[in-house]
Write a protein that holds these residues in place. Sequence first.
Motif: not given
Length: 266
Positions: A167-196
């Motif tokens: 996502x960072x590499x894509x962001x670098x490639x497309x920044x000059x054409x007005x597109x932003x690319x970012x990531x959100x990195x959660x920790x432990x979150x109350x979801x079915x994946x966490x419960x498993x």
Amino acid sequence: MSATGLELEGRLALVTGAGRGIGEAVARALVAHGARVIATDLAPEGVGKLAREHPGHLTARFLDVTDAAAVEALVAEAEDSLGPLDIAVNVAGILRSSSVEDLTDEDWAATFSVNANGVLHVSRAAARRMTGRGSGSIVTVASNAAGVPRAGMSAYAASKAAAVMFTKCLGLEVAGRGVRCNTVSPGSTLTDMQRALWTASDAESEAAAAQRVIAGDLATHRTGIPLGRIADPADIAEAVVFLVSDRARHITMHDLYVDGGATLRA
């Protein structure tokens, strides 16, 4: 901001893995902030329920993000029928826990197929169209495990690390054409994946299992959560909304940790 005060009014968003958990919360939050949402998932029940709850604002679609042709077809169809895509949020993901010694080739391949290849397929299809218009925002929901080693989670952590750097590499490639690319990195979150991941007995309450996560585990070299709570999916969704909004117009290639301080930003 629009005349109604809804900062995403008039924008069209695609969300993968929207049938439950973080993806569902992201879809709901985007609608609440005025966006029209295409909510996709492998399972129809969750996104179908969302569509019934938000008629005219949310469209449910089946999507297997591991199928590049299917992704391209859905994005093309969405743009033809609903208009230009302004936002894409990669949430679809799987976790298969195992020690490296016991990790199968199939589990490794399946994990990367969804968590990394799926991000490629969706982001590429969206970026191809966004760059031509000179605007757009792509957010990948990754994990704090991408930056900190975790026992029993090598495939998941490696796939999420791949998704972050892609996502960072894509962001670098497309920044000059007005597109932003970012990531959100959660920790432990109350979801079915966490419960498993919890090994609580049937008699143990969810609150007790959550408290073990908050306290951390010295035996597995895992820190606890300094803020003293497990995240709610809405906590992650609000971070996504911020990054796709004009409030974050000068932010790209950023990895935003939403983990209550669990990684100590190591």
